[in-house]
Write an enzyme that holds these catalytic residues in place. Structure first.
Site, PDB file in Angstrom:
ATOM      1  N   GLN A 120       0.724  -1.104  -0.031  1.00  0.00           N
ATOM      2  CA  GLN A 120       0.091  -0.080   0.017  1.00  0.00           C
ATOM      3  C   GLN A 120       0.850   1.283   0.039  1.00  0.00           C
ATOM      4  O   GLN A 120       1.170   1.842   1.206  1.00  0.00           O
ATOM      5  CB  GLN A 120      -0.774  -0.111   1.217  1.00  0.00           C
ATOM      6  N   PHE A 121       1.157   1.694  -1.055  1.00  0.00           N
ATOM      7  CA  PHE A 121       2.049   2.983  -1.485  1.00  0.00           C
ATOM      8  C   PHE A 121       1.427   4.109  -0.876  1.00  0.00           C
ATOM      9  O   PHE A 121       1.935   5.140  -0.403  1.00  0.00           O
ATOM     10  CB  PHE A 121       2.360   3.212  -2.708  1.00  0.00           C
ATOM     11  N   THR A 122      -0.112   4.287  -0.466  1.00  0.00           N
ATOM     12  CA  THR A 122      -0.667   5.292  -0.166  1.00  0.00           C
ATOM     13  C   THR A 122      -0.658   5.682   1.335  1.00  0.00           C
ATOM     14  O   THR A 122      -0.827   6.713   1.823  1.00  0.00           O
ATOM     15  CB  THR A 122      -2.195   5.154  -0.194  1.00  0.00           C
TER      16      THR A 122
END
Length: 145
Positions: free
Chosen positions: A78-80
């Protein structure tokens, strides 16, 4: 590197709308890789996350780890987690590591968790995913290194 760890009663994972798998009692880990992170940081998270004593004992105290309860783990990239929302209304993801580097680190993390002999369901880096979570507690922790 950042990890959101959620204690769950169960969770299901779909990758690009295709069922990938599910876990029963255990934890879901959302893993974000930041600029400058290296595979060296993985060992801290691989040791720390399964050892977290976040499952209740017979007295209702959080004394048991995933090992103690023979639980299961789901890992989702999850790069967010590196979205900066301090300016404007659109998150700025410049602090997230480049995809080609982050993918290697994520896959190495998954490989090391697999080596712990814990049932694992892992997402696919860079793919759209749906995660159904039955958060237990709720109990959610944030780890960062």
């Amino acid at each position: 590197m950042k990890a959101i760890v959620q204690r769950v009663k169960k969770a299901k994972l779909y990758v690009e709308e295709v069922y990938k798998g599910e876990i029963k009692k255990g934890i879901v880990v959302f893993l974000g890789i930041g600029k400058g992170d290296t595979v060296d940081k993985i060992d801290y998270f691989v040791k720390k996350i399964p050892s977290l004593r976040i499952f209740e004992d017979e007295n209702g105290k959080m004394n048991y780890s995933i090992f103690d309860i023979k639980g299961e783990i789901m890992v989702v990239s999850q790069f967010t987690l590196y979205g900066d929302c301090t300016r404007g209304n659109r998150p700025d993801f410049t602090m997230a590591e480049k995809s080609e580097v982050a993918k290697i680190i994520f896959e190495k993390f998954v490989e090391k968790i697999k080596n712990l002999d814990i049932k694992l369901v892992a997402g696919e880096f860079g793919k759209k995913m749906i995660v159904e979570i039955y958060n237990d507690g709720p109990c959610t922790l944030i780890l960062e290194k």
